[in-house]
Design an enzyme around this catalytic site. Structure first.
Site, PDB file in Angstrom:
ATOM      1  N   GLU A   1       0.943  -1.233   0.286  1.00  0.00           N
ATOM      2  CA  GLU A   1      -0.211  -0.120   0.455  1.00  0.00           C
ATOM      3  C   GLU A   1       1.236   1.087   0.006  1.00  0.00           C
ATOM      4  O   GLU A   1       0.953   2.115  -1.161  1.00  0.00           O
ATOM      5  CB  GLU A   1      -1.392   0.472   1.157  1.00  0.00           C
ATOM      6  CG  GLU A   1      -2.039  -0.659   1.258  1.00  0.00           C
ATOM      7  CD  GLU A   1      -3.124  -1.061   2.122  1.00  0.00           C
ATOM      8  OE1 GLU A   1      -2.203  -0.940   3.243  1.00  0.00           O
ATOM      9  OE2 GLU A   1      -4.163  -1.237   2.254  1.00  0.00           O
TER      10      GLU A   1
ATOM     11  N   GLU B   1      -6.960  15.394  38.987  1.00  0.00           N
ATOM     12  CA  GLU B   1      -7.908  16.599  39.539  1.00  0.00           C
ATOM     13  C   GLU B   1      -7.264  17.476  39.491  1.00  0.00           C
ATOM     14  O   GLU B   1      -8.135  18.696  38.962  1.00  0.00           O
ATOM     15  CB  GLU B   1      -9.022  16.262  40.706  1.00  0.00           C
ATOM     16  CG  GLU B   1      -9.750  16.423  40.673  1.00  0.00           C
ATOM     17  CD  GLU B   1     -10.864  16.072  41.875  1.00  0.00           C
ATOM     18  OE1 GLU B   1     -10.565  15.888  43.118  1.00  0.00           O
ATOM     19  OE2 GLU B   1     -12.203  15.535  42.094  1.00  0.00           O
TER      20      GLU B   1
END
Lengths: 582, 122
Positions: free
Chosen positions: A71, A311
């Site tokens: 490819e 956090e």
């Protein structure tokens, strides 16, 4: 990680891929000297995995490889893999790798009767022989189907090709596009039957996760589940999750929690090394501080600590912790403490798992803090999160890493049933709560469980002071409840006042006693004086008696002498009688 | 054989300059030279069939204006590689442009003529 059993000879010779995790899953690698089918939709990482197989084979195992690209052009390949840290040009120059590009241009081709693919065989054979290749990748051989229309010939030739590769004794990876109904669009799995690996890239909740599954592996055990994998600058890492058995060694070593009084609650020594600690609590109850205290203590011992912050940013954590007297910065500068701060929503659960694995492998910490685990529920169902945390805990235990999971509770009555239901998986569970007494909220710590050690059952109030986390003395009010905050302070003061009163009382008593003693002494003196007087009197009397006796005796002698003169012996004194005998 | 090869190489060089070749072919519309290469694998029956078919078609349709060379991919693998040969036999039409690969034993004459642009597409 699962390792092939060394004692038994493996039933099937295998070729290690060198790809993190894949060798664990396949119990040693791909079948040696046989083709393996690698299928998946576009963008799954087939080419990358196949190339990594070759590159690692060449670099780590000394097995040269041939990459046949149907490819991409060679220049494109080199460029693509340079961005992933592989220098293909260099490997080609050293004859460790050979890149072959084969184009099939449909528009150029006219088919007129029978043919075969001998040209491909010759080309491949030449490439293999030129560098003595042991590994071959055909990417993607199916392209031939779009170039050549005679599928009968094509299928026969592919079958021949795979047999030919087997005869050559090369370990091959054949990639194939995922089909709608079958594993590959053109049913390559019919021909490559020894090992089939399926790659998948799924999007769940806007997050894509690449997964790998071994569909089939003839003659070998293998992990059967879907395993997430990660593609990054270091290549592919696959996470074998459920291949981990519960066989980790349980350590008896203890590590201090960094809070002396908390250690005291756990038999005076702290957590077990390699155990999992859950710190749960409502918002603002001091979870991060307790964890930071642990990290700080670890840094002081010189242990490496990795902190996953989901956090707050690392600088925010450090600033906040500095305000309670926990300075983490020196440890960060020394490199013994590292933060990995990301939003959990950045990728899927599995990706987090893979990332954590990867970072732990790189950093080799002895302590890991995950702050908080609760945020994972934003990106997965409770079951998924629990499954993920289970894997994580198993992994940490295998590595003898003491892990601290921070869990945010929604508060209220559910405080003891933290989200994600991981409490059963953890060894030690600290519950931090806000106790509301009177008009204030105070922080309290419960040691809900701690496996394998005698631990205190007391509820302890703790303060965030400028010297870190401090557990307070236990004050139990009249009703048996823990007193905290001002109630505790009040009680403390009350107790102080009472002590003062008691002190004064006892001082008074002492004085009274002293007085009594003095009175007694005085009495004794009086009595003694009286006695002296009496004694003196008695002595006088006795003297008088003696003198009288003497006088009386003298008189008797006198009288006796006088009686002797009168002719009797009876009145003689003994002395006188002795003298008479002589 | 050697002379042929040299010629081929020369032709290949020419082919690289597509514009020049195109202009050349425009300049000489009547006498187009067909440069053909037939890649075969040894002397298998299929190879023999392909060679025979190729010669027959060339003699019939391109008499005097073709240059057919036969290449054994076993003998000259490098040439096969350069020409991107996968299927064998393959008849490559190098000139006139565009390049065409006619694969198979050339037993389907119509298909071959189509590939050689000697017959309009249906």
């Amino acid at each position: 990680m699962k390792k092939p059993n060394d004692k038994l000879p493996p039933a099937l010779a295998k070729v290690p891929t060198g790809i993190q995790g894949l060798d664990d899953l396949t119990a040693g690698g791909l079948p040696k000297g046989r083709p393996t089918l690698l299928c998946g939709a576009a963008g799954c990482g087939k080419t990358l995995l196949a190339m990594e197989f070759l590159v690692r084979g060449a670099v780590e195992y000394g097995e040269p490889g041939v990459f046949v690209a149907f490819e991409e052009g060679i220049a494109d390949l080199e460029k693509n893999f340079a961005s992933l840290g592989h220098d293909l040009k260099e490997l080609v120059a050293k004859k460790h790798l050979s890149l072959e590009s084969i184009h099939v241009e449909r528009s150029e081709i006219e088919e007129t009767g029978e043919y075969d693919l001998e040209g491909l065989f010759i080309r491949l054979g030449q490439a293999i022989d030129a560098i003595g290749a042991r590994r071959v990748v055909l990417d993607t051989v199916e392209t031939l189907f779009s170039g050549l229309s005679n599928t009968i010939i094509l299928r026969a030739e592919l079958r021949r090709l795979f047999r030919w590769l087997k005869d050559k004794g090369v370990t091959a990876i054949i990639t194939g596009e995922r089909g709608e109904q079958s594993l590959t669009r053109y049913g390559l799995e019919e021909y490559v039957a020894d090992c089939v690996i399926l790659l998948d890239n799924r999007i769940e909740g806007q997050m894509s996760t690449r997964r790998l599954r071994i569909v089939k592996y003839r003659g070998s055990t293998h992990g059967t589940n879907e395993y997430p994998f990660l593609i990054d600058a270091g290549g592919i890492s696959i996470l074998p999750i459920t291949s981990i058995a519960l066989k980790h060694e349980a350590s008896t070593e203890r590590v201090s929690s960094g809070i002396a009084r908390l250690d005291a609650m756990m038999g005076g020594k702290g957590y077990y090394r390699g155990s999992t600690v859950l710190i749960s609590g409502t918002a603002g109850s001091g979870k991060t501080s307790v964890a930071a205290q642990f990290a700080h203590a670890a840094a002081a011992r010189g242990e490496r600590c990795l902190w996953f912050a989901f956090e707050e940013s690392s600088s925010q954590i450090m600033r906040n912790m500095r305000s309670v007297g926990i300075d983490l910065e020196p440890a960060v500068r020394r490199g013994t403490l590292a933060f990995h701060a990301v939003r959990p929503t950045i990728c899927g659960l599995e990706m987090h798992l893979v990332t954590i694995h990867k970072l732990v492998r790189q950093f080799k910490p002895r302590i890991v803090i995950i702050d908080p685990i609760t945020n994972f529920s934003a990106i997965g169902s409770d079951e998924d999160v629990k499954a993920m945390l289970t894997r994580l805990i198993d992994y940490f235990k295998m590595q003898q890493i003491t892990a601290v999971f921070i869990s945010l509770n929604s508060g209220g009555d559910s405080a003891e049933s933290p989200d994600n239901a991981v409490s059963s998986l953890t060894d030690t569970w600290l519950l931090l709560r806000d106790l509301q007494i009177g008009a204030e909220r105070n922080r309290a710590l419960y040691l809900l469980k701690s496996r394998g050690m005698a631990h205190s059952n007391q509820v302890r109030e703790f303060l965030l002071t400028d010297r870190g986390v401090e557990l307070q003395d236990v004050y139990v009010g009249p009703s048996g409840a823990l007193l905290t905050g001002t109630a505790r302070v009040t009680l403390e003061l009350e107790e102080q006042a009472q002590a003062l009163v008691r002190e004064q009382e006892s001082a008074g008593k002492e004085r009274e006693l002293e007085r009594k003693r003095e009175a007694m002494e005085a009495q004794i003196a009086v009595l003694r004086a009286e006695y002296e007087v009496e004694r003196a009197g008695a002595a006088k009397l006795m003297e008088q008696d003696r003198m009288r006796n003497t006088l009386l005796a003298g008189n008797r002698t006198d009288m006796a002498r006088r009686r002797e003169a009168a002719g009797g012996r009876a009145g003689k004194t003994p002395k006188q009688r002795q003298g008479a005998k002589r | 054989m050697k002379a042929k090869e040299a010629k081929e190489a020369k032709e290949a060089k020419k082919a690289k300059n597509a514009t020049a070749a195109f202009e050349q072919s425009l300049a000489t519309p009547q006498k187009q030279v067909y440069v053909l290469q037939l890649y075969v694998t040894g002397m298998t029956p299929r190879s023999a069939r392909a060679i025979a078919n190729a010669k027959k078609i060339c003699e019939t349709h391109l008499q005097g204006q073709y240059d057919l060379s036969v290449i054994d991919v076993y003998q000259q693998p490098q040439l096969a590689k350069d020409a991107q040969i996968l299927a064998v036999p393959t008849l490559v039409k190098k000139l006139p442009l565009p390049l065409r690969r006619i694969i198979g034993d050339l037993s389907d004459r119509d298909q071959v003529l189509l590939g050689l642009n000697l017959k309009p597409k249906p």
